[in-house]
Design an enzyme around this catalytic site. Sequence first.
Site, PDB file in Angstrom:
ATOM      1  CG  ASP A  78      -2.492  43.912  58.841  1.00 18.69           C
ATOM      2  OD1 ASP A  78      -1.908  44.998  58.915  1.00 18.69           O
ATOM      3  OD2 ASP A  78      -2.223  42.937  59.556  1.00 18.69           O
ATOM      4  CB  CYS A 119      -6.493  48.640  62.112  1.00 17.46           C
ATOM      5  SG  CYS A 119      -8.169  48.958  61.473  1.00 17.46           S
ATOM      6  CG  ASP A 120      -5.122  43.895  61.848  1.00 19.58           C
ATOM      7  OD1 ASP A 120      -6.194  44.489  61.995  1.00 19.58           O
ATOM      8  OD2 ASP A 120      -5.007  42.902  61.114  1.00 19.58           O
ATOM      9  CE  LYS A 121      -0.154  42.747  62.506  1.00 20.48           C
ATOM     10  NZ  LYS A 121      -1.485  42.873  61.915  1.00 20.48           N
ATOM     11  CB  CYS A 193     -12.705  43.589  59.071  1.00 21.12           C
ATOM     12  SG  CYS A 193     -11.693  44.487  57.890  1.00 21.12           S
ATOM     13  CD  GLU A 441      -2.325  39.665  58.967  1.00 23.71           C
ATOM     14  OE1 GLU A 441      -2.524  39.938  60.155  1.00 23.71           O
ATOM     15  OE2 GLU A 441      -3.101  39.979  58.051  1.00 23.71           O
ATOM     16  CB  SER A 467      -5.613  37.538  58.112  1.00 23.08           C
ATOM     17  OG  SER A 467      -6.825  38.162  58.447  1.00 23.08           O
TER      18      SER A 467
END
Length: 553
Positions: A78, A119-121, A193, A441, A467
């Site tokens: 992202d 990670c995110d998705k 992160c 985002e 985010s």
Amino acid sequence: MRSDTIKKGLERTPHRALIKGTGVPQSQMDKPFIGVATSFTDLIPGHVGMRDLERFIEKGIHSGGGYAFFFGIPGVCDGIAMGHKGMHYSLPTRELIADMVESVAEAHRLDGLVLLTNCDKITPGMLMAAARLDIPSIVVTAGPMMAGRGTEGRRFSFVTDTFEAMARYKAGVIDDKELQVCEDNACPGMGSCQGLFTANTMAILTETLGMSLPRCGTALAVSALKRRIAFASGEKIVDLVKNNVTPRQILTRAAFENAIRVDLALGGSSNTVLHLLAIAREAGVDLPLETFDVLSKETPQIASMNPAGEHFMEDLDAAGGVIGVLRQLGDRIKDNPTVLGLSTLELSSTVESVDERVIRPVTDPVKKEGGIAVLFGNLAPKGAVVKQSGVSAAMMQFEGTARCFDSEEAAMAALMSGAITAGDVVVIRYEGPKGGPGMREMLAPTATLMGLGLGDSVALITDGRFSGGTRGPCIGHVSPEAAEGGPIALVEEGDRIRLDIPNRKLELLVDEGILAERRSRWVAPEPKIRSGWLARYAKLVTSAYTGAVTMAE
């Protein structure tokens, strides 16, 4: 076993021949076939270390008596996709990932799955697949990144030392040298992160849900502990297959309530609202958006986590991790099964001590309410979401003048040119699931807002999303979205907007008769993207308040 469909009987002679063509010996044909869905890629810091974890997962599977098969799953970073066309693809990849895992597991009749993600998705996509398939599954999240280190004990993190540093540079607060120091130290190596952004929040919630082993949600990407967790997960999946322990036995209503409470207690990413709603739908669990707000009023925030607070993931892990949070929440947590075999309450009782400087007791919270609030009003009839853990006391109630932008890029141009001033409410619309498409985002605008020193005098409202690194008075997921003719499409420059987080209100202070007249003039815009799979996605995706999932009907 499911895999007997492709292994047993005369009519499966061709199937066995092809399996042997991959190198599988006859001696291994009677073992459970375990698929390892790996999202390794050189493109994402959170995923570059997965080749190492793959080895340990494979060792664990074979030690446990199974046979491992790897298959690849794509990943989008992202942070790298932010602020350009690439971000249109981020949330939609969640649906692709779920579909890909389903496709491979069903086509090859795998007995169980290890889902290697970070990670995110990617993590929610894998969980959606596990819930949908309901075959034995376990998740391994690859772990958070270490904080960057500087002189005099300074610690660097991705969002504050890149996106917000960029705005501070623009404002003349830091110079070229300091900006370069931030860029060079913000991401010191592999891992997701460092703060409680979406990737780490989802890793924590995956462990809370019971779908990964203890400490998996917080153990650092570079640690030997993460390797041991990977090995143990490989062993455990074989045990889950033998005992037919499936995700829907674990992903109960109680599990989702526990996950929401932990999210609220830590002040996690607002993206988890979308993801938990989507995973619950796949698991057949009724989970209305309002649940987040009901639990938020009952669940204090007990940790101050970066980016809105002081502590990093490495601090949370050392303080007691997810189990430490469960222990501190006490009777607010419901008992529920986990892939380990111990229930949530049994796990929480195994913690001998918690560092209460990081994970505070509920009697001495950071804030009395949880980190997420759901707002309603004539601007958001179906709801909007705010990460209230990142909002200052001065901005919990605010009234300002609407400044309207029909894209993120237009809003960013206004921010960077100095056109946004104290007392404004920045409205970014046509960035929802359909209108974006993909519900981009808005980290760049929100970080710029903070970096310019406007976090206590300007609010931002969007039908897009934020985010996990976002902080400040930023309200997202406004539903219905502008592309569906939601009220956010009717806002005009100069309108007054009132934000009241304590009372959960988001109001457009315009007479209903005037809004009706505007509605009669409103015309749906042409799609921003007309080709490729995003055009199909825009036709199928539902609203943010339902999790922004794709549906055929």
